[in-house]
Every structure is written in C-alpha cells, then in structure tokens.
Design a protein around this motif. Structure first.
Motif, mmCIF file in Angstrom:
data_model
loop_
_atom_site.group_PDB
_atom_site.id
_atom_site.type_symbol
_atom_site.label_atom_id
_atom_site.label_comp_id
_atom_site.label_asym_id
_atom_site.label_seq_id
_atom_site.Cartn_x
_atom_site.Cartn_y
_atom_site.Cartn_z
ATOM 1 N N ASP A 119 0.799 -1.222 0.000
ATOM 2 C CA ASP A 119 0.000 0.000 0.000
ATOM 3 C C ASP A 119 0.837 1.280 0.000
ATOM 4 O OD1 ASP A 119 -2.723 -1.176 0.323
ATOM 5 O OD2 ASP A 119 -1.823 -1.962 2.154
ATOM 6 N N VAL A 120 1.940 1.260 0.747
ATOM 7 C CA VAL A 120 2.759 2.458 0.895
ATOM 8 C C VAL A 120 4.217 2.121 0.640
ATOM 9 C CG1 VAL A 120 1.182 3.543 2.534
ATOM 10 C CG2 VAL A 120 3.090 2.137 3.385
ATOM 11 N N SER A 121 4.975 3.111 0.204
ATOM 12 C CA SER A 121 6.415 2.965 0.043
ATOM 13 C C SER A 121 7.134 4.015 0.881
ATOM 14 C CB SER A 121 6.825 3.090 -1.428
ATOM 15 O OG SER A 121 6.636 1.868 -2.121
ATOM 16 N N ALA A 122 8.351 3.677 1.272
ATOM 17 C CA ALA A 122 9.132 4.530 2.163
ATOM 18 C C ALA A 122 9.657 5.756 1.434
ATOM 19 C CB ALA A 122 10.295 3.742 2.752
ATOM 20 N N VAL A 123 9.506 6.916 2.063
ATOM 21 C CA VAL A 123 10.159 8.146 1.627
ATOM 22 C C VAL A 123 11.448 8.342 2.427
ATOM 23 C CG1 VAL A 123 9.982 10.663 1.547
ATOM 24 C CG2 VAL A 123 8.029 9.253 0.875
ATOM 25 N N SER A 124 11.353 8.204 3.770
ATOM 26 C CA SER A 124 12.485 8.531 4.631
ATOM 27 C C SER A 124 12.206 8.101 6.056
ATOM 28 C CB SER A 124 12.741 10.045 4.576
ATOM 29 O OG SER A 124 11.564 10.772 4.902
ATOM 30 N N ILE A 125 13.165 8.350 6.964
ATOM 31 C CA ILE A 125 12.926 8.264 8.403
ATOM 32 C C ILE A 125 13.219 9.628 9.017
ATOM 33 C CG2 ILE A 125 13.329 5.792 8.634
ATOM 34 C CD1 ILE A 125 16.105 6.496 9.825
ATOM 35 N N TYR A 126 12.415 9.996 10.007
ATOM 36 C CA TYR A 126 12.472 11.337 10.577
ATOM 37 C C TYR A 126 13.670 11.496 11.506
ATOM 38 C CZ TYR A 126 11.368 15.420 13.342
ATOM 39 O OH TYR A 126 11.451 16.621 13.989
ATOM 40 N N CYS A 127 14.247 12.698 11.490
ATOM 41 C CA CYS A 127 15.422 12.992 12.315
ATOM 42 C C CYS A 127 15.166 14.116 13.321
ATOM 43 C CB CYS A 127 16.596 13.356 11.412
ATOM 44 S SG CYS A 127 18.117 13.764 12.302
ATOM 45 N N GLY A 128 14.845 15.335 12.845
ATOM 46 C CA GLY A 128 14.690 16.454 13.760
ATOM 47 C C GLY A 128 14.156 17.680 13.063
ATOM 48 N N HIS A 129 14.103 18.806 13.803
ATOM 49 C CA HIS A 129 13.512 20.020 13.244
ATOM 50 C C HIS A 129 14.354 21.242 13.595
ATOM 51 C CE1 HIS A 129 11.740 20.230 17.383
ATOM 52 N NE2 HIS A 129 11.834 21.531 17.185
ATOM 53 N N ASP A 130 14.057 22.327 12.920
ATOM 54 C CA ASP A 130 14.683 23.621 13.149
ATOM 55 C C ASP A 130 13.886 24.357 14.228
ATOM 56 O OD1 ASP A 130 15.462 26.353 12.966
ATOM 57 O OD2 ASP A 130 16.044 26.086 10.876
ATOM 58 N N ARG A 131 14.594 24.859 15.218
ATOM 59 C CA ARG A 131 13.924 25.579 16.308
ATOM 60 C C ARG A 131 13.042 26.710 15.781
ATOM 61 N NH1 ARG A 131 13.527 23.736 21.286
ATOM 62 N NH2 ARG A 131 15.776 23.609 21.676
ATOM 63 N N ASP A 132 13.431 27.340 14.680
ATOM 64 C CA ASP A 132 12.655 28.455 14.130
ATOM 65 C C ASP A 132 11.316 28.016 13.554
ATOM 66 O OD1 ASP A 132 14.727 30.116 14.804
ATOM 67 O OD2 ASP A 132 15.548 30.272 12.775
ATOM 68 N N ASP A 133 11.127 26.696 13.324
ATOM 69 C CA ASP A 133 9.879 26.203 12.735
ATOM 70 C C ASP A 133 8.866 25.748 13.776
ATOM 71 O OD1 ASP A 133 10.783 26.614 10.134
ATOM 72 O OD2 ASP A 133 11.770 24.661 10.049
ATOM 73 N N GLU A 134 9.154 25.976 15.058
ATOM 74 C CA GLU A 134 8.223 25.552 16.100
ATOM 75 C C GLU A 134 6.975 26.435 16.083
ATOM 76 O OE1 GLU A 134 11.577 23.658 19.112
ATOM 77 O OE2 GLU A 134 10.651 25.590 19.606
ATOM 78 N N ILE A 135 5.813 25.789 16.251
ATOM 79 C CA ILE A 135 4.537 26.492 16.094
ATOM 80 C C ILE A 135 3.660 26.436 17.344
ATOM 81 C CG2 ILE A 135 4.461 26.207 13.592
ATOM 82 C CD1 ILE A 135 2.654 23.803 13.962
ATOM 83 N N GLY A 136 4.068 25.714 18.387
ATOM 84 C CA GLY A 136 3.257 25.631 19.596
ATOM 85 C C GLY A 136 3.700 24.477 20.465
ATOM 86 N N LYS A 137 2.919 24.217 21.509
ATOM 87 C CA LYS A 137 3.239 23.148 22.446
ATOM 88 C C LYS A 137 2.155 22.080 22.434
ATOM 89 C CE LYS A 137 6.002 25.856 25.734
ATOM 90 N NZ LYS A 137 7.236 25.081 25.540
ATOM 91 N N GLN A 138 2.573 20.840 22.707
ATOM 92 C CA GLN A 138 1.614 19.755 22.847
ATOM 93 C C GLN A 138 0.835 19.924 24.147
ATOM 94 O OE1 GLN A 138 4.421 16.414 22.417
ATOM 95 N NE2 GLN A 138 3.101 15.725 20.768
ATOM 96 N N ASN A 139 -0.441 19.541 24.111
ATOM 97 C CA ASN A 139 -1.260 19.651 25.309
ATOM 98 C C ASN A 139 -0.856 18.645 26.379
ATOM 99 O OD1 ASN A 139 -2.831 21.701 24.211
ATOM 100 N ND2 ASN A 139 -4.240 20.253 23.237
ATOM 101 N N CYS A 140 -0.404 17.459 25.951
ATOM 102 C CA CYS A 140 -0.169 16.391 26.924
ATOM 103 C C CYS A 140 1.171 16.525 27.647
ATOM 104 C CB CYS A 140 -0.243 15.036 26.234
ATOM 105 S SG CYS A 140 1.036 14.824 24.989
ATOM 106 N N GLN A 141 2.252 16.758 26.920
ATOM 107 C CA GLN A 141 3.576 16.790 27.513
ATOM 108 C C GLN A 141 4.188 18.183 27.568
ATOM 109 O OE1 GLN A 141 5.145 14.376 28.935
ATOM 110 N NE2 GLN A 141 4.116 12.522 28.261
ATOM 111 N N GLY A 142 3.618 19.105 26.819
ATOM 112 C CA GLY A 142 4.159 20.455 26.797
ATOM 113 C C GLY A 142 5.389 20.613 25.934
ATOM 114 N N SER A 143 5.758 19.574 25.177
ATOM 115 C CA SER A 143 6.916 19.692 24.296
ATOM 116 C C SER A 143 6.538 20.471 23.038
ATOM 117 C CB SER A 143 7.455 18.310 23.920
ATOM 118 O OG SER A 143 6.492 17.561 23.221
ATOM 119 N N GLU A 144 7.548 21.018 22.392
ATOM 120 C CA GLU A 144 7.308 21.867 21.236
ATOM 121 C C GLU A 144 6.903 21.045 20.008
ATOM 122 O OE1 GLU A 144 7.288 25.062 21.263
ATOM 123 O OE2 GLU A 144 8.246 25.505 23.185
ATOM 124 N N ILE A 145 5.962 21.583 19.236
ATOM 125 C CA ILE A 145 5.576 21.025 17.947
ATOM 126 C C ILE A 145 6.161 21.920 16.858
ATOM 127 C CG2 ILE A 145 3.670 20.468 16.395
ATOM 128 C CD1 ILE A 145 1.924 20.046 18.826
#
Length: 377
Positions: free
Chosen positions: A329-355
């Motif tokens: 059904d699906v094929s692999a594009v990649s595996i996730y690594c990390g993000h740029d701090r400047d691209d953070e848009i808010g916090k998760q409700n459950c843990q408070g970590s940045e999204i």
C-alpha cells in the motif's frame, strides 16, 4: 496481504508497472525511454527489480530539472568551503511546467555576507536565505508514548534508548536478514555518535535488541530484535490516510526521482511517530543539509524537508506515501530525524513539548543506494 480497498488507479496516477528493458540513467534521474514529448521516470522499484512504478513527465520539465540539479551541484562545489554559507537545498516554486512545479536552488548565507551569489544561473533561480536556527533532535517524550497498544516490533511505535524515546522506523532487509530501522541518535546522547551494540527498550523497559549497524552522520541504525519483526499492522490507516480502518502494507521505497515527483506534484506524504501520532503534509525541498551542534548528526545533502507536524518522540519514525506497486500500500520516503527551532509552532497539550510545522529526514533511496538497505516485505 494487500487490502482489497479502492485505490487510485494506475491510469490516473500515470503509473506504469512491471516495465522491462530500455533503462538508462540521465543525470541523477532514473528514467526509461518514452515518446517525443514525455519522459518516463522510475519512481519506485521492488527489491528484486521485478516491479517498477514509473510516471510520465513533460520532457520540457525534465530537461529543466536536470539544469536545476547541475546548478545545485555547481553552487555546492563553489561555495561549500565558504564560512558564510551554512547550507544548500532544492525547493519547489509556484511556477509549473505541464502541471508540475519547477524547482530552484536555495542557499543559506549569513545576512551580512559580502559573497556575490548570483540570482540565477542558466535560467535557474537561486534563492538566498538566512541561516537556519538551532537543529533539534526529537528523541523525547510525546503524546503517544503511553498508548497501551504499542508494540515496539511494529514500525511507527515506541522505542527508548540512551538518547531518549523515539519511534521504530521501517522493517528493512540487509545482508539477508530483517531488522528494525530507526534514528541513530535514539541510542545515544547528543555527543556520542557510536551506537554499535547499544540496546533499545520498549515502554515497559523490556530489552528489544541491540544496534548492529549504524551511520551516525546520516542518523540511521539497524536493530537486531529479540523477536521477529512483524510484517502487518505497523501504520495506522485510520490516521495515516487510508479509509477502511485497517493497516497499510509496506511495498518498497521511492527513488530520488520518485521523491522529487512527490514534491513537484503536491502529493501527500504521511509520518507516524510516538510524539504526534500520524500527521500528513507535503515535501517542501530535497538535498537538504542539517546537523546538531555536536555534528554527530551531520546530513550534508540528500535530506528531505516535509510539512508534517513533528515533536519529541517522533525520531526514527517512517515517512511514506501511497505506492503504485502491486505488492503493498505504501512505500518509504524517509525516516524522521529532527527540526529547526525556528519552525516551532506551539506546544503539545499532553507533555508540553514543542511542535514544529516542518521536519527533516534521511531518505530511503540514500540508505538503499549507498548502504544496501532494502525497504520491502
């Protein structure tokens, strides 16, 4: 076994299957022979080569994109040692040829730099951008880490190493054996790249297995698990873009040409992780470069940037798109690594970590072409 659900037809997706003969490589596209006005690019290929998915693209677009690749390579060769330059990439623009986005080269350069970077070369735009912010590795606690149905042997679900909680990535084959692929930094602290022999655990602190092969800079590692890796039920279709509430089956992996086509045709890609669950987005750019402050992770090209929301716990998780092959059904594009701090848009409700609204990943085609890691059942 593949689900008997209604899927987009091969005709609508202009995908041809089981193509044989006439294969050649032009530049860094994978192509087959086609008619006068179109070129047929290989987007997916099964491990044994018996199945190939292709797409017909306008020849004008194809030749223009070859120029983009050449300009990207020339700029990187010219400026790679300049201290004012902090990164390169290829990103899509709003301009289209035959319904496909065209791309431009981007170059991250210090704001006060006196380097004379041209605005275009041979008709290919060059976009100057400010340096990126801090690169964040997303091995951390997230909202889905305490899901009681989690089983670490299924890609898309929780694992934990010395680097923190992460996500089991793709089921892959290397040297005749099956392994669980995930991000190398899940095994290590930020300042130690060597994961050889290090263990990972499940949510109940049961040892799952040890790292048996890794590449720190490319941020991937293979885990030899205690139990056999299951081949079913690893991407939740209800959250992952499929309609019948079952589970998607892994088919193969997208080629570089296939990932570029996903980007330029605005196809949806999905990411599954224990930080954000399953999120969807599009590919913004390829040939990305990203690194953490210790340079343990130091992807110096070939990286993929998507608009899938990401957060702590997503590291190592699978990024995928719908396959045009018959064996899944699906094929692999990649595996996730990390993000740029400047691209953070808010916090998760459950843990408070940045999204973050964008995330960087290591492409499957790089792991397959350079390290013989096979993404298939």
């Amino acid at each position: 076994m593949k689900n008997n659900k209604e899927r987009p037809s091969a005709t609508r997706r202009t995908a041809l299957r089981s193509i044989s003969g006439g294969f050649l490589t032009l530049g860094i596209f994978s192509t087959v022979e086609a008619g006068d006005d179109r070129v047929e690019i290989i987007t997916e290929e099964s491990a044994d080569g018996d199945q190939k998915a292709t797409k017909l693209v306008p020849k004008e677009w194809y030749h223009y994109e070859q120029k983009v690749d050449r300009v990207y390579s020339a700029l990187k060769d010219k400026y790679k040692d300049k201290k004012d330059i902090t990164g390169f990439g290829i990103e899509k623009t709003d301009k289209k040829i035959g319904g496909l986005h065209t791309n431009r080269v981007k170059i991250h350069i210090k704001d006060n730099s006196e380097l004379n970077v041209p605005e275009s070369i041979d008709g290919v735009p060059i976009k100057k951008k400010s340096p990126r912010g801090e690169f964040v590795l997303d091995a951390d606690y997230g909202c889905y880490n305490n899901d009681p149905i989690i089983s670490v042997l299924n890609p898309g679900e929780l694992i934990r190493g010395a680097g923190g909680p992460g996500t089991a990535g793709w089921r892959v084959k290397w040297n005749g054996n099956y392994y669980c692929l995930t991000a190398n930094h899940v095994y290590n602290s930020n300042y130690n790249c060597d994961s050889s022999g290090k263990p990972i655990y499940d949510i109940d602190n049961n040892k799952v297995g040890n790292s048996i092969r890794y590449r720190g800079k490319w941020d991937w590692a293979l885990t030899e698990t205690v139990d056999d890796i299951t081949t079913q039920k690893y991407i939740d279709e209800a959250n992952g873009g499929f309609s019948d509430g079952g589970y998607a089956e892994q088919s193969s992996s997208f080629t570089r040409s296939g990932i570029k086509n996903l980007m330029d045709s605005d196809e949806t890609v999905w990411q599954t992780g224990t930080g954000t669950g399953s999120t969807k987005g599009q590919i913004l750019s390829i040939e990305e470069e990203f690194a953490n402050d210790a340079k343990c992770v130091n992807v110096f090209g070939n990286g993929v940037l998507t608009t899938c929301n990401v957060a702590g716990g997503d590291s190592g998780g699978p990024i995928y798109a719908e396959s045009s092959l018959d064996n899944g059904d699906v094929s692999a594009v990649s595996i996730y690594c990390g993000h740029d701090r400047d691209d953070e848009i808010g916090k998760q409700n459950c843990q408070g970590s940045e999204i973050a609204g964008e995330g960087y990943s290591t492409p499957a085609w790089k792991m397959r072409d350079s390290y013989d890691i096979i993404f298939y059942e």
